[in-house]
Motif scaffolding. Structure first.
Motif, mmCIF file in Angstrom:
data_model
loop_
_atom_site.group_PDB
_atom_site.id
_atom_site.type_symbol
_atom_site.label_atom_id
_atom_site.label_comp_id
_atom_site.label_asym_id
_atom_site.label_seq_id
_atom_site.Cartn_x
_atom_site.Cartn_y
_atom_site.Cartn_z
ATOM 1 N N LEU A 160 24.005 26.750 29.233
ATOM 2 C CA LEU A 160 24.877 25.441 29.333
ATOM 3 C C LEU A 160 24.159 24.405 30.017
ATOM 4 C CD1 LEU A 160 27.876 24.415 28.435
ATOM 5 C CD2 LEU A 160 28.470 25.098 30.873
ATOM 6 N N GLY A 161 23.529 24.533 30.986
ATOM 7 C CA GLY A 161 22.494 23.477 31.513
ATOM 8 C C GLY A 161 21.545 22.722 30.453
ATOM 9 N N ALA A 162 21.304 23.629 29.657
ATOM 10 C CA ALA A 162 20.226 23.279 28.718
ATOM 11 C C ALA A 162 21.007 22.655 27.630
ATOM 12 C CB ALA A 162 19.461 24.340 27.920
ATOM 13 N N LEU A 163 22.095 22.842 27.187
ATOM 14 C CA LEU A 163 22.798 22.150 26.296
ATOM 15 C C LEU A 163 23.244 20.637 26.822
ATOM 16 C CD1 LEU A 163 25.323 24.859 24.885
ATOM 17 C CD2 LEU A 163 22.916 23.967 23.872
ATOM 18 N N HIS A 164 23.976 20.744 28.017
ATOM 19 C CA HIS A 164 24.346 19.369 28.805
ATOM 20 C C HIS A 164 23.144 18.476 28.784
ATOM 21 C CE1 HIS A 164 28.254 21.025 30.471
ATOM 22 N NE2 HIS A 164 28.287 20.998 29.155
ATOM 23 N N ALA A 165 21.993 18.751 29.096
ATOM 24 C CA ALA A 165 20.653 18.184 29.244
ATOM 25 C C ALA A 165 20.347 17.468 27.915
ATOM 26 C CB ALA A 165 19.725 18.941 29.894
ATOM 27 N N ARG A 166 20.807 17.981 26.826
ATOM 28 C CA ARG A 166 20.676 17.515 25.424
ATOM 29 C C ARG A 166 21.557 16.595 25.122
ATOM 30 N NH1 ARG A 166 17.978 22.859 25.197
ATOM 31 N NH2 ARG A 166 15.557 22.632 24.973
ATOM 32 N N GLY A 167 22.615 16.415 26.037
ATOM 33 C CA GLY A 167 23.886 15.767 25.392
ATOM 34 C C GLY A 167 24.962 16.296 24.601
ATOM 35 N N MET A 168 24.622 17.736 24.676
ATOM 36 C CA MET A 168 25.753 18.372 23.836
ATOM 37 C C MET A 168 26.619 18.939 24.631
ATOM 38 S SD MET A 168 22.775 20.502 21.644
ATOM 39 C CE MET A 168 23.815 21.349 20.516
ATOM 40 N N ILE A 169 27.832 19.233 23.830
ATOM 41 C CA ILE A 169 29.038 19.986 24.560
ATOM 42 C C ILE A 169 29.281 21.268 23.748
ATOM 43 C CG2 ILE A 169 31.318 19.849 25.442
ATOM 44 C CD1 ILE A 169 31.078 16.465 25.128
ATOM 45 N N HIS A 170 29.646 22.564 24.556
ATOM 46 C CA HIS A 170 29.961 23.548 24.045
ATOM 47 C C HIS A 170 31.230 23.835 23.229
ATOM 48 C CE1 HIS A 170 30.683 27.927 23.267
ATOM 49 N NE2 HIS A 170 29.490 28.110 23.429
ATOM 50 N N ARG A 171 32.227 23.297 24.027
ATOM 51 C CA ARG A 171 33.769 23.178 23.738
ATOM 52 C C ARG A 171 34.395 24.389 23.552
ATOM 53 N NH1 ARG A 171 31.467 18.731 20.365
ATOM 54 N NH2 ARG A 171 32.222 16.715 21.147
ATOM 55 N N ASP A 172 33.632 25.570 23.488
ATOM 56 C CA ASP A 172 34.451 26.936 23.247
ATOM 57 C C ASP A 172 33.931 28.027 24.116
ATOM 58 O OD1 ASP A 172 36.184 28.598 21.992
ATOM 59 O OD2 ASP A 172 35.121 28.842 20.252
ATOM 60 N N ILE A 173 33.851 28.079 25.543
ATOM 61 C CA ILE A 173 33.199 28.881 26.278
ATOM 62 C C ILE A 173 34.454 29.810 26.545
ATOM 63 C CG2 ILE A 173 32.368 29.504 28.544
ATOM 64 C CD1 ILE A 173 31.046 26.556 28.516
ATOM 65 N N LYS A 174 34.184 31.008 26.284
ATOM 66 C CA LYS A 174 35.198 32.262 26.405
ATOM 67 C C LYS A 174 34.343 33.642 26.209
ATOM 68 C CE LYS A 174 36.357 32.060 21.552
ATOM 69 N NZ LYS A 174 37.446 31.643 20.574
ATOM 70 N N PRO A 175 35.073 34.591 26.725
ATOM 71 C CA PRO A 175 34.305 35.897 26.742
ATOM 72 C C PRO A 175 33.807 36.172 25.387
ATOM 73 C CG PRO A 175 36.319 36.301 27.874
ATOM 74 C CD PRO A 175 36.367 34.864 27.571
ATOM 75 N N SER A 219 29.702 40.968 22.567
ATOM 76 C CA SER A 219 29.902 39.817 23.161
ATOM 77 C C SER A 219 30.726 40.626 24.360
ATOM 78 C CB SER A 219 31.053 38.946 22.600
ATOM 79 O OG SER A 219 32.194 39.673 22.505
ATOM 80 N N LEU A 220 31.155 39.610 25.378
ATOM 81 C CA LEU A 220 31.890 40.200 26.636
ATOM 82 C C LEU A 220 33.252 40.114 26.043
ATOM 83 C CD1 LEU A 220 30.222 38.069 29.811
ATOM 84 C CD2 LEU A 220 29.822 40.579 28.624
ATOM 85 N N GLN A 221 33.884 39.880 24.956
ATOM 86 C CA GLN A 221 35.304 40.308 24.778
ATOM 87 C C GLN A 221 35.711 41.720 25.101
ATOM 88 O OE1 GLN A 221 37.497 37.951 24.234
ATOM 89 N NE2 GLN A 221 38.990 39.362 23.547
ATOM 90 N N ALA A 222 34.870 42.638 24.574
ATOM 91 C CA ALA A 222 35.161 44.026 24.719
ATOM 92 C C ALA A 222 35.298 44.392 26.166
ATOM 93 C CB ALA A 222 34.263 44.950 24.163
ATOM 94 N N PRO A 223 34.244 44.035 27.140
ATOM 95 C CA PRO A 223 34.339 44.341 28.553
ATOM 96 C C PRO A 223 35.611 43.703 29.196
ATOM 97 C CG PRO A 223 32.188 43.918 27.886
ATOM 98 C CD PRO A 223 32.893 43.449 26.789
ATOM 99 N N TYR A 224 35.974 42.561 28.698
ATOM 100 C CA TYR A 224 37.089 41.734 29.345
ATOM 101 C C TYR A 224 38.338 42.682 28.783
ATOM 102 C CZ TYR A 224 41.046 38.637 28.748
ATOM 103 O OH TYR A 224 42.125 38.182 28.926
ATOM 104 N N GLU A 225 38.618 42.838 27.690
ATOM 105 C CA GLU A 225 39.723 43.988 27.198
ATOM 106 C C GLU A 225 39.720 45.184 27.796
ATOM 107 O OE1 GLU A 225 39.351 44.034 23.037
ATOM 108 O OE2 GLU A 225 39.855 42.067 22.553
#
Length: 343
Positions: free
Chosen positions: A123-138, A97-103
Motif C-alpha cells: 500500500l505504501g508503494a501505491l500511495h507513493a505513486r499517487g495511487m489509491i487502492h479503494r477496495d482493501i478487504k480480505p 485470498s484471505l477471504q477463506a481464512p476470514y470466513e
C-alpha cells in the motif's frame, strides 16, 4: 503492461471481485494466471457501458507503475472481440485470498501482523505513486507461492463508480466516514479500509456478523466506538485499529508510515487460536508440554460462564486454571476473560 487481448485459455471460476469474476487461465507467455473478466450488465445501456469501460481502461494504465513484491502484478489487459467485456490478466497467487481464512474464523495475532505488515509495504508503494487502492478487504489480499501477502484488485474504481456499485458489491462496509459525508475517497480512506480489514481478520466472519453492518452506522459517526472486541485482542491492537478508523481524517493515521510504526510493536503473544461457534467461543494454545484451553458460553446477556484448563501433550492429568464459578453477566465474563487471556 500490454493492452491487448491475449491468447488466453479460460479455466475454472476461482472468485468474484467487486466488478467481475476471476478465473484461472493459461496465458501463452506467463503460463498459469488469473483473469478478471468485467462484463456489461444486463440492465446497463451501451452508452453507460462504453463510459464505464473507458474509465476502467483509462485507470488500468496506471497499473504498470504499481510493480512491487507486495502487489499482485497485472500482465496485460484488453477487450473481448465483441466489446462486451474487459479482461485483466494477473499473477495467479497459489495461496488464494484471505477471504477463506476470514470466513473460517479469527486468525492468530501472528498471522494478522505478518499479513498486515506485508500489505502495508504494498500500500505504501501505491500511495507513493499517487495511487489509491479503494477496495482493501480480505478477498483482495492474496497469498503467493512463498506465503507472502500481496494487494490485488486495485486502482479500478473511481469515486463516481463507487457511488453506483459499492452497495451492491458488498464493499460499502469498508467505505470511510468521509465517503458517506462528502462522497470522496483518498489515501486516508485506504487506511480506514485496512483498519476494517484487520478487525475482520482478527475476529472472523461469525463474530463480525453479530454486529450491525458497518454501512448502517458509519455515516452516524463514532463507528470505532461501537466495535465489539474478542477478549483476547490486546489493547495495543485495539488502539492501533481505532486510530485507523477515526472519523476526522486529521486525527486518523495520516499515512502508511504511521500505521507501520504502530504495527511494528504490536504484541503477538500469547498467540491464541480462537474459534467462534454460535454462542460458544473457544481458545487454545500450547505452552511447554501442555495445551491450554478456554471455553466461553454466552447463553444470554445475564447468563455467561467460562472455564479454563490445561491438558498434557502426552500423559498426565488435566489441571483447572480458572473460570467464572457459575453464571455471571456478560460484562463480568468479558473482564475476567480479558484478565486471563491477556496476562
Amino acid at each position: 503492461m500490454n493492452n491487448h487481448v491475449a491468447n488466453l485459455q479460460i479455466g475454472d471460476h476461482i472468485g468474484s471481485g467487486q466488478f467481475g469474476d476471476v478465473h484461472a487461465a493459461v496465458d501463452q507467455v506467463h503460463g498459469n494466471v488469473a483473469v478478471k473478466i468485467i462484463s456489461q450488465k444486463e440492465d446497463q445501456t451501451d452508452a453507460d457501458w462504453d463510459a464505464a469501460k473507458a474509465e476502467f481502461l483509462r485507470e488500468a494504465q496506471y497499473l504498470a507503475a504499481a510493480e512491487h513484491p507486495n502487489v499482485v502484478p497485472v500482465y496485460h489487459l484488453g477487450e473481448s472481440p465483441d466489446g462486451k467485456s474487459i479482461r485483466y490478466c494477473m499473477k495467479l497467487c497459489a495461496g488464494g485470498s484471505l477471504q477463506a481464512p476470514y470466513e473460517a474464523g479469527p486468525m492468530r495475532l501472528s498471522q494478522v501482523r505478518k499479513a498486515g505488515t506485508e500489505v502495508l509495504l504494498g500500500l505504501g508503494a501505491l500511495h507513493a505513486r499517487g495511487m489509491i487502492h479503494r477496495d482493501i478487504k480480505p478477498g483482495n489480499i492474496l497469498i503467493d507461492e512463498n506465503g507472502v501477502a500481496r494487494l490485488g484488485d486495485f486502482g479500478l474504481v473511481t469515486d463516481e463508480l463507487l457511488h453506483g456499485y459499492a452497495v451492491g458489491a458488498g464493499y460499502s462496509d469498508h467505505l470511510a466516514f468521509e465517503f458517506w459525508e462528502h462522497g470522496v475517497t483518498s489515501a486516508k480512506s485506504d487506511i480506514w479500509a485496512l483498519g476494517m480489514t484487520l478487525y475482520r481478520l482478527l475476529h472472523g466472519e461469525a463474530w463480525y456478523a453479530e454486529s450491525r453492518p458497518p454501512r448502517m452506522v458509519i455515516a452516524d459517526g463514532g463507528f470505532r466506538d461501537t466495535l465489539k472486541w474478542l477478549p483476547h485482542i490486546p489493547q495495543r491492537w485495539r488502539r492501533a485499529i481505532r486510530a485507523m478508523l477515526h472519523d476526522d481524517t486529521d486525527h486518523r493515521c495520516q499515512n502508511v508510515a504511521q500505521v507501520q510504526a504502530a504495527f511494528a510493536g504490536l504484541p503477538v503473544e500469547p498467540d491464541w487460536q480462537c474459534e467462534v461457534d454460535g454462542q460458544q467461543v473457544r481458545w487454545r494454545r500450547q505452552q511447554g508440554g501442555r495445551i491450554i484451553q478456554v471455553e466461553w458460553n454466552r447463553n444470554s446477556a445475564r447468563r455467561h460462564d467460562w472455564r479454563a484448563w490445561s491438558e498434557p501433550v502426552g500423559t498426565g492429568r488435566p489441571r483447572t486454571l480458572g473460570g467464572s464459578n457459575g453464571q455471571v453477566g456478560s460484562q463480568v465474563a468479558i473482564r475476567e476473560l480479558e484478565a486471563f487471556l491477556r496476562p
